[in-house]
Scaffold this motif. Structure first.
Motif, PDB file in Angstrom:
ATOM      1  N   GLY A   1     -10.098   4.325   6.068  1.00  0.00           N
ATOM      2  CA  GLY A   1      -9.250   4.433   7.243  1.00  0.00           C
ATOM      3  C   GLY A   1      -7.981   5.219   6.997  1.00  0.00           C
ATOM      4  O   GLY A   1      -7.414   5.803   7.927  1.00  0.00           O
ATOM      5  N   SER A   2      -7.511   5.257   5.736  1.00  0.00           N
ATOM      6  CA  SER A   2      -6.303   6.009   5.423  1.00  0.00           C
ATOM      7  C   SER A   2      -6.560   7.504   5.345  1.00  0.00           C
ATOM      8  O   SER A   2      -5.684   8.310   5.657  1.00  0.00           O
ATOM      9  CB  SER A   2      -5.715   5.522   4.091  1.00  0.00           C
ATOM     10  N   ILE A   3      -7.758   7.887   4.926  1.00  0.00           N
ATOM     11  CA  ILE A   3      -8.082   9.304   4.760  1.00  0.00           C
ATOM     12  C   ILE A   3      -8.623   9.908   6.047  1.00  0.00           C
ATOM     13  O   ILE A   3      -8.269  11.020   6.438  1.00  0.00           O
ATOM     14  CB  ILE A   3      -9.098   9.488   3.618  1.00  0.00           C
ATOM     15  N   HIS A   4      -9.480   9.167   6.735  1.00  0.00           N
ATOM     16  CA  HIS A   4     -10.161   9.694   7.911  1.00  0.00           C
ATOM     17  C   HIS A   4      -9.532   9.119   9.175  1.00  0.00           C
ATOM     18  O   HIS A   4      -9.459   7.903   9.342  1.00  0.00           O
ATOM     19  CB  HIS A   4     -11.649   9.342   7.872  1.00  0.00           C
ATOM     20  N   ALA A   5      -9.097  10.005  10.039  1.00  0.00           N
ATOM     21  CA  ALA A   5      -8.497   9.573  11.295  1.00  0.00           C
ATOM     22  C   ALA A   5      -9.563   8.932  12.173  1.00  0.00           C
ATOM     23  O   ALA A   5     -10.712   9.390  12.211  1.00  0.00           O
ATOM     24  CB  ALA A   5      -7.867  10.762  12.019  1.00  0.00           C
ATOM     25  N   PRO A   6      -9.219   7.865  12.895  1.00  0.00           N
ATOM     26  CA  PRO A   6     -10.216   7.218  13.764  1.00  0.00           C
ATOM     27  C   PRO A   6     -10.668   8.149  14.878  1.00  0.00           C
ATOM     28  O   PRO A   6      -9.881   8.902  15.443  1.00  0.00           O
ATOM     29  CB  PRO A   6      -9.456   6.005  14.320  1.00  0.00           C
ATOM     30  N   SER A   7     -11.959   8.094  15.172  1.00  0.00           N
ATOM     31  CA  SER A   7     -12.538   8.919  16.229  1.00  0.00           C
ATOM     32  C   SER A   7     -12.977   8.036  17.384  1.00  0.00           C
ATOM     33  O   SER A   7     -13.252   6.846  17.217  1.00  0.00           O
ATOM     34  CB  SER A   7     -13.742   9.715  15.697  1.00  0.00           C
TER      35      SER A   7
ATOM     36  N   GLU B   1     -26.156  12.218  10.410  1.00  0.00           N
ATOM     37  CA  GLU B   1     -25.377  12.781   9.305  1.00  0.00           C
ATOM     38  C   GLU B   1     -23.900  12.876   9.668  1.00  0.00           C
ATOM     39  O   GLU B   1     -23.021  12.522   8.871  1.00  0.00           O
ATOM     40  CB  GLU B   1     -25.917  14.158   8.917  1.00  0.00           C
ATOM     41  N   ASP B   2     -23.606  13.374  10.884  1.00  0.00           N
ATOM     42  CA  ASP B   2     -22.213  13.505  11.306  1.00  0.00           C
ATOM     43  C   ASP B   2     -21.563  12.137  11.499  1.00  0.00           C
ATOM     44  O   ASP B   2     -20.394  11.940  11.158  1.00  0.00           O
ATOM     45  CB  ASP B   2     -22.132  14.307  12.606  1.00  0.00           C
ATOM     46  N   ALA B   3     -22.311  11.190  12.056  1.00  0.00           N
ATOM     47  CA  ALA B   3     -21.760   9.848  12.248  1.00  0.00           C
ATOM     48  C   ALA B   3     -21.447   9.186  10.919  1.00  0.00           C
ATOM     49  O   ALA B   3     -20.457   8.461  10.783  1.00  0.00           O
ATOM     50  CB  ALA B   3     -22.743   8.989  13.044  1.00  0.00           C
ATOM     51  N   LEU B   4     -22.264   9.464   9.916  1.00  0.00           N
ATOM     52  CA  LEU B   4     -22.054   8.873   8.602  1.00  0.00           C
ATOM     53  C   LEU B   4     -20.758   9.372   7.981  1.00  0.00           C
ATOM     54  O   LEU B   4     -19.969   8.599   7.431  1.00  0.00           O
ATOM     55  CB  LEU B   4     -23.237   9.210   7.697  1.00  0.00           C
ATOM     56  N   SER B   5     -20.504  10.677   8.073  1.00  0.00           N
ATOM     57  CA  SER B   5     -19.305  11.250   7.466  1.00  0.00           C
ATOM     58  C   SER B   5     -18.062  11.034   8.317  1.00  0.00           C
ATOM     59  O   SER B   5     -16.945  11.086   7.809  1.00  0.00           O
ATOM     60  CB  SER B   5     -19.510  12.752   7.239  1.00  0.00           C
ATOM     61  N   THR B   6     -18.233  10.773   9.607  1.00  0.00           N
ATOM     62  CA  THR B   6     -17.082  10.589  10.489  1.00  0.00           C
ATOM     63  C   THR B   6     -16.610   9.146  10.522  1.00  0.00           C
ATOM     64  O   THR B   6     -15.406   8.871  10.501  1.00  0.00           O
ATOM     65  CB  THR B   6     -17.430  11.039  11.922  1.00  0.00           C
ATOM     66  N   TYR B   7     -17.551   8.208  10.553  1.00  0.00           N
ATOM     67  CA  TYR B   7     -17.203   6.800  10.705  1.00  0.00           C
ATOM     68  C   TYR B   7     -17.379   5.989   9.423  1.00  0.00           C
ATOM     69  O   TYR B   7     -17.087   4.796   9.410  1.00  0.00           O
ATOM     70  CB  TYR B   7     -18.045   6.170  11.815  1.00  0.00           C
ATOM     71  N   GLY B   8     -17.885   6.596   8.365  1.00  0.00           N
ATOM     72  CA  GLY B   8     -18.054   5.868   7.119  1.00  0.00           C
ATOM     73  C   GLY B   8     -19.120   4.795   7.189  1.00  0.00           C
ATOM     74  O   GLY B   8     -18.989   3.736   6.568  1.00  0.00           O
ATOM     75  N   LEU B   9     -20.197   5.056   7.918  1.00  0.00           N
ATOM     76  CA  LEU B   9     -21.256   4.065   8.090  1.00  0.00           C
ATOM     77  C   LEU B   9     -22.019   3.888   6.780  1.00  0.00           C
ATOM     78  O   LEU B   9     -22.461   4.856   6.170  1.00  0.00           O
ATOM     79  CB  LEU B   9     -22.214   4.508   9.197  1.00  0.00           C
TER      80      LEU B   9
ATOM     81  N   ILE C   1      -2.060   6.763  -5.690  1.00  0.00           N
ATOM     82  CA  ILE C   1      -2.033   7.730  -4.599  1.00  0.00           C
ATOM     83  C   ILE C   1      -3.481   8.023  -4.222  1.00  0.00           C
ATOM     84  O   ILE C   1      -4.251   8.550  -5.030  1.00  0.00           O
ATOM     85  CB  ILE C   1      -1.315   9.029  -5.002  1.00  0.00           C
ATOM     86  N   LEU C   2      -3.862   7.660  -3.019  1.00  0.00           N
ATOM     87  CA  LEU C   2      -5.231   7.876  -2.561  1.00  0.00           C
ATOM     88  C   LEU C   2      -5.436   9.352  -2.242  1.00  0.00           C
ATOM     89  O   LEU C   2      -4.682   9.939  -1.469  1.00  0.00           O
ATOM     90  CB  LEU C   2      -5.508   7.021  -1.325  1.00  0.00           C
ATOM     91  N   LYS C   3      -6.461   9.938  -2.847  1.00  0.00           N
ATOM     92  CA  LYS C   3      -6.746  11.354  -2.655  1.00  0.00           C
ATOM     93  C   LYS C   3      -7.961  11.609  -1.769  1.00  0.00           C
ATOM     94  O   LYS C   3      -7.981  12.560  -0.990  1.00  0.00           O
ATOM     95  CB  LYS C   3      -6.962  12.028  -4.019  1.00  0.00           C
ATOM     96  N   ASP C   4      -8.972  10.773  -1.890  1.00  0.00           N
ATOM     97  CA  ASP C   4     -10.191  11.030  -1.125  1.00  0.00           C
ATOM     98  C   ASP C   4     -11.008   9.752  -1.034  1.00  0.00           C
ATOM     99  O   ASP C   4     -10.901   8.862  -1.884  1.00  0.00           O
ATOM    100  CB  ASP C   4     -11.018  12.136  -1.788  1.00  0.00           C
ATOM    101  N   ALA C   5     -11.816   9.660   0.013  1.00  0.00           N
ATOM    102  CA  ALA C   5     -12.748   8.547   0.199  1.00  0.00           C
ATOM    103  C   ALA C   5     -13.967   9.089   0.928  1.00  0.00           C
ATOM    104  O   ALA C   5     -13.825   9.813   1.921  1.00  0.00           O
ATOM    105  CB  ALA C   5     -12.103   7.409   0.990  1.00  0.00           C
ATOM    106  N   ARG C   6     -15.138   8.745   0.448  1.00  0.00           N
ATOM    107  CA  ARG C   6     -16.358   9.271   1.058  1.00  0.00           C
ATOM    108  C   ARG C   6     -17.517   8.313   0.832  1.00  0.00           C
ATOM    109  O   ARG C   6     -17.462   7.444  -0.046  1.00  0.00           O
ATOM    110  CB  ARG C   6     -16.706  10.649   0.486  1.00  0.00           C
ATOM    111  N   VAL C   7     -18.555   8.494   1.633  1.00  0.00           N
ATOM    112  CA  VAL C   7     -19.786   7.714   1.500  1.00  0.00           C
ATOM    113  C   VAL C   7     -20.708   8.433   0.525  1.00  0.00           C
ATOM    114  O   VAL C   7     -20.910   9.650   0.631  1.00  0.00           O
ATOM    115  CB  VAL C   7     -20.471   7.534   2.868  1.00  0.00           C
TER     116      VAL C   7
END
Length: 254
Positions: free
Chosen positions: A15-21, A32-40, A83-89
């Motif tokens: 939630g800190s790296i990716h802005a809510p959509s 694929e897009d939902a996975l990278s956008t919402y962190g499913l 310091i948080l740099k990145d977060a991904r699935v």
């Protein structure tokens, strides 16, 4: 999850790296897009263990990485902070050479950078004997402060309602289990009477088998309904009373 974050003062990496959509745009997204956008991370159609097909929504976000920086009440010694740099699935692909995923959940990967002073080298002189007058200090923005640990009334009230609902369901389930126990006792009495007055002797083994089954079921329902049900209701009642006091204190202070 909001209750956990607010109460413990934790930070959600994704939630800190990716802005809510907006949830509305999720319906038109590919998996694929939902996975990278919402962190499913669960129940995605990209996972081989998903059995619901490609229906909307494209999954659920059930896996989190939460962190909290240490609290340094003073600026000396120089603190360390994350310091948080990145977060991904991650682990969304199939196992190499196999036709299935690594797990029914995808993974979450977070990259941190440690900022602040480094620990002294073992071969370095005693830090207490070193003159620190020329050592630069970090700016105040780099110093970590104590994370705010506070559960707001807006989040506490829904939690309180959920606990009360759970208490009602727990008591209703316990009553149902005790009714089954009482029914088994009545059935056992009827079987005892029926066995003695049965005109056909070949029914006796059937009565014995049904009686053993009723004894097992009745005993299980008694322990589950009376002992576990009472314990669960007591725990929930205590938690509800504490939450009510907490909410009342928040309302009085506002």
């Amino acid at each position: 999850m909001t209750v956990v974050r607010d109460h413990a003062g934790l930070i959600d990496t994704w939630g800190s790296i990716h802005a809510p959509s907006a949830e509305e745009s999720r319906k038109s997204m590919s998996p694929e897009d939902a996975l990278s956008t919402y962190g499913l991370t669960y129940d995605s159609s990209l996972n081989s263990f998903c059995t619901r097909g490609t229906t909307i929504p494209q999954g659920k976000r059930l896996d989190y990485i939460l962190f909290r920086n240490p609290w340094h009440p003073t600026a000396s010694p120089l603190p360390l902070r994350l310091i948080l740099k990145d977060a991904r699935v991650v682990l969304t692909e199939y196992i190499p050479g196999r036709s299935f995923s690594y797990s029914d959940h995808f993974g979450v990967d977070a990259l941190f950078e440690i900022e602040g002073s480094k620990p002294p080298d073992p071969g370095f002189p005693n830090p207490a004997l070193i003159d620190h007058t020329d050592v630069p200090t970090l700016p105040s923005t780099a110093l970590t402060t104590k994370a705010k640990s506070h559960l707001s009334a807006a989040n506490a009230l829904p939690m309180l309602d959920a606990l009360k609902t759970r208490l009602r369901l727990s008591r209703a389930r316990s009553r149902q289990e005790l009714r089954i126990h009482a029914g088994c006792v009545v059935a056992l009495v009827g079987l005892l009477v029926g066995t003695g007055w049965s005109p056909k002797g070949f029914l006796t083994p059937v009565f014995v088998f049904v009686g053993a089954l009723a004894s097992w079921l009745g005993t299980t329902m008694f322990y589950v309904g009376m002992m576990y049900g009472g314990w669960e209701a007591s725990i929930l009642q205590n938690l509800i009373e504490e939450m009510e006091l907490y909410v009342r204190a928040l309302q009085d202070s506002s």
